[in-house]
Design a protein around this motif. Structure first.
Motif, PDB file in Angstrom:
ATOM      1  N   UNK A  27     -26.535  -4.669  16.871  1.00  0.00           N
ATOM      2  CA  UNK A  27     -27.633  -5.174  16.075  1.00  0.00           C
ATOM      3  C   UNK A  27     -28.564  -6.273  17.336  1.00  0.00           C
ATOM      4  N   UNK A  28     -26.901  -7.369  17.507  1.00  0.00           N
ATOM      5  CA  UNK A  28     -27.284  -8.544  18.127  1.00  0.00           C
ATOM      6  C   UNK A  28     -28.002  -7.902  19.665  1.00  0.00           C
ATOM      7  N   UNK A  29     -27.558  -7.547  19.978  1.00  0.00           N
ATOM      8  CA  UNK A  29     -27.926  -6.709  21.339  1.00  0.00           C
ATOM      9  C   UNK A  29     -29.772  -6.424  21.059  1.00  0.00           C
ATOM     10  N   UNK A  30     -29.827  -5.531  20.573  1.00  0.00           N
ATOM     11  CA  UNK A  30     -30.726  -5.207  20.415  1.00  0.00           C
ATOM     12  C   UNK A  30     -30.643  -4.095  21.377  1.00  0.00           C
ATOM     13  N   UNK A  31     -32.518  -3.112  21.047  1.00  0.00           N
ATOM     14  CA  UNK A  31     -33.084  -2.524  22.285  1.00  0.00           C
ATOM     15  C   UNK A  31     -33.208  -2.672  23.355  1.00  0.00           C
ATOM     16  N   UNK A  32     -32.371  -2.265  24.532  1.00  0.00           N
ATOM     17  CA  UNK A  32     -32.288  -3.172  25.812  1.00  0.00           C
ATOM     18  C   UNK A  32     -32.300  -1.947  26.881  1.00  0.00           C
ATOM     19  N   UNK A  33     -33.670  -2.054  27.823  1.00  0.00           N
ATOM     20  CA  UNK A  33     -33.997  -1.033  29.279  1.00  0.00           C
ATOM     21  C   UNK A  33     -32.356  -0.832  29.934  1.00  0.00           C
ATOM     22  N   UNK A  34     -32.253  -2.272  30.194  1.00  0.00           N
ATOM     23  CA  UNK A  34     -30.893  -2.750  30.805  1.00  0.00           C
ATOM     24  C   UNK A  34     -29.622  -2.945  29.892  1.00  0.00           C
ATOM     25  N   UNK A  35     -28.621  -2.646  30.448  1.00  0.00           N
ATOM     26  CA  UNK A  35     -27.245  -3.476  30.046  1.00  0.00           C
ATOM     27  C   UNK A  35     -27.130  -4.991  30.024  1.00  0.00           C
ATOM     28  N   UNK A  36     -26.718  -5.412  28.993  1.00  0.00           N
ATOM     29  CA  UNK A  36     -26.772  -7.080  29.274  1.00  0.00           C
ATOM     30  C   UNK A  36     -25.312  -7.095  30.024  1.00  0.00           C
ATOM     31  N   UNK A  37     -25.369  -7.820  30.284  1.00  0.00           N
ATOM     32  CA  UNK A  37     -24.302  -8.959  31.016  1.00  0.00           C
ATOM     33  C   UNK A  37     -22.854  -8.537  30.231  1.00  0.00           C
ATOM     34  N   UNK A  38     -21.784  -7.813  29.957  1.00  0.00           N
ATOM     35  CA  UNK A  38     -20.624  -8.445  29.057  1.00  0.00           C
ATOM     36  C   UNK A  38     -19.779  -8.952  30.267  1.00  0.00           C
ATOM     37  N   UNK A  39     -18.940  -9.988  29.183  1.00  0.00           N
ATOM     38  CA  UNK A  39     -17.910 -11.026  30.295  1.00  0.00           C
ATOM     39  C   UNK A  39     -16.390 -10.675  29.336  1.00  0.00           C
ATOM     40  N   UNK A  57     -21.058   1.365  29.961  1.00  0.00           N
ATOM     41  CA  UNK A  57     -20.108   2.688  29.179  1.00  0.00           C
ATOM     42  C   UNK A  57     -19.643   2.078  27.454  1.00  0.00           C
ATOM     43  N   UNK A  58     -19.440   0.626  28.118  1.00  0.00           N
ATOM     44  CA  UNK A  58     -18.690   0.235  26.199  1.00  0.00           C
ATOM     45  C   UNK A  58     -19.721   0.008  26.195  1.00  0.00           C
ATOM     46  N   UNK A  59     -20.837  -0.406  26.107  1.00  0.00           N
ATOM     47  CA  UNK A  59     -21.917  -1.098  24.883  1.00  0.00           C
ATOM     48  C   UNK A  59     -22.292   0.660  24.291  1.00  0.00           C
ATOM     49  N   UNK A  60     -22.515   1.570  25.148  1.00  0.00           N
ATOM     50  CA  UNK A  60     -22.689   3.114  24.888  1.00  0.00           C
ATOM     51  C   UNK A  60     -21.481   3.572  23.498  1.00  0.00           C
ATOM     52  N   UNK A  61     -20.185   3.229  23.672  1.00  0.00           N
ATOM     53  CA  UNK A  61     -19.223   3.490  23.109  1.00  0.00           C
ATOM     54  C   UNK A  61     -19.964   2.619  21.717  1.00  0.00           C
ATOM     55  N   UNK A  62     -19.882   1.656  21.747  1.00  0.00           N
ATOM     56  CA  UNK A  62     -19.937   0.713  20.548  1.00  0.00           C
ATOM     57  C   UNK A  62     -20.922   0.988  19.552  1.00  0.00           C
ATOM     58  N   UNK A  63     -21.688   2.302  20.230  1.00  0.00           N
ATOM     59  CA  UNK A  63     -22.966   2.352  19.840  1.00  0.00           C
ATOM     60  C   UNK A  63     -23.276   3.275  18.438  1.00  0.00           C
ATOM     61  N   UNK A  64     -22.129   4.541  19.567  1.00  0.00           N
ATOM     62  CA  UNK A  64     -21.689   5.549  19.151  1.00  0.00           C
ATOM     63  C   UNK A  64     -20.941   5.238  17.666  1.00  0.00           C
ATOM     64  N   UNK A  65     -19.637   4.154  18.154  1.00  0.00           N
ATOM     65  CA  UNK A  65     -18.863   3.858  16.764  1.00  0.00           C
ATOM     66  C   UNK A  65     -19.791   3.049  15.509  1.00  0.00           C
ATOM     67  N   UNK A  66     -20.640   2.512  16.162  1.00  0.00           N
ATOM     68  CA  UNK A  66     -21.519   1.616  15.165  1.00  0.00           C
ATOM     69  C   UNK A  66     -22.456   3.130  13.953  1.00  0.00           C
ATOM     70  N   UNK A  67     -22.219   4.082  14.697  1.00  0.00           N
ATOM     71  CA  UNK A  67     -22.906   5.283  14.103  1.00  0.00           C
ATOM     72  C   UNK A  67     -22.109   6.305  12.593  1.00  0.00           C
ATOM     73  N   UNK A  68     -20.969   6.113  13.511  1.00  0.00           N
ATOM     74  CA  UNK A  68     -19.272   6.040  12.564  1.00  0.00           C
ATOM     75  C   UNK A  68     -19.051   7.830  13.112  1.00  0.00           C
ATOM     76  N   UNK A  69     -19.368   7.660  14.391  1.00  0.00           N
ATOM     77  CA  UNK A  69     -19.056   8.353  15.360  1.00  0.00           C
ATOM     78  C   UNK A  69     -17.220   8.745  15.524  1.00  0.00           C
ATOM     79  N   UNK A  70     -16.963   9.660  15.220  1.00  0.00           N
ATOM     80  CA  UNK A  70     -15.624   9.704  16.626  1.00  0.00           C
ATOM     81  C   UNK A  70     -15.714   9.448  18.016  1.00  0.00           C
TER      82      UNK A  70
END
Length: 150
Positions: A27-39, A57-70
């Motif tokens: 939710x904090x990151x919102x919908x973005x076309x390009x990934x924000x910098x992760x430090x 890749x990390x943000x895609x994993x966060x998205x999947x986890x946020x959806x309750x996926x294994x």
């Protein structure tokens, strides 16, 4: 977080608290076309900014986890046998060899054995899924046009 490690594959199942945390990040990151910098910061004076590909890749994993996926993470070798490639595509080995002979999937020989690059197999699979999705959309449009759909 529980992790089951087997050979080159790890399955991670997450707790409800971790799911909620991932949703908050998403939710904090919102919908973005390009990934924000992760430090990542380990000490006050020590930090590293991830390359954009890894951050995505990390943000895609966060998205999947946020959806309750294994989430299952595995590695795919750069080059695969015809048997493995057929399995990746969900088709028989003879069907795969026909696609190779027709030039629909690039392959090369290693001695007398046929090998395929994983990226080519995955690209073919993506194209197949896109083609199926387009055909399904066309079928739904035809159903609506003919009044067969509620």
């Amino acid at each position: 977080m529980d992790t089951l490690q087997r050979d080159d594959r790890a399955t991670v199942s997450v707790s409800p608290r971790e799911i909620e945390q991932a949703r908050n990040v998403r939710e904090f990151l919102g919908d973005r076309e390009s990934p924000p910098a992760v430090t990542v910061e380990t000490d006050v004076d020590r930090h590293l900014t991830m390359p954009p590909e890894l951050a995505a890749l990390v943000l895609r994993l966060v998205d999947l986890v946020g959806r309750g996926c294994t989430v299952t993470i595995g590695s795919i070798p750069n080059e695969v046998t015809t048997t493995v490639a057929a399995g990746m595509l969900g088709i028989s080995r003879p069907s795969l060899m026909k696609l190779v002979r027709e030039g629909k999937i690039p392959a090369h020989k290693v001695g007398s054995h046929t090998r395929l690059h994983s990226k080519d197999v995955l690209a073919f699979r993506r194209a197949q899924l896109e083609h199926q999705s387009k055909a399904f959309d066309e079928l739904r449009a035809l159903e609506e046009e003919l009044g067969l759909r509620d």
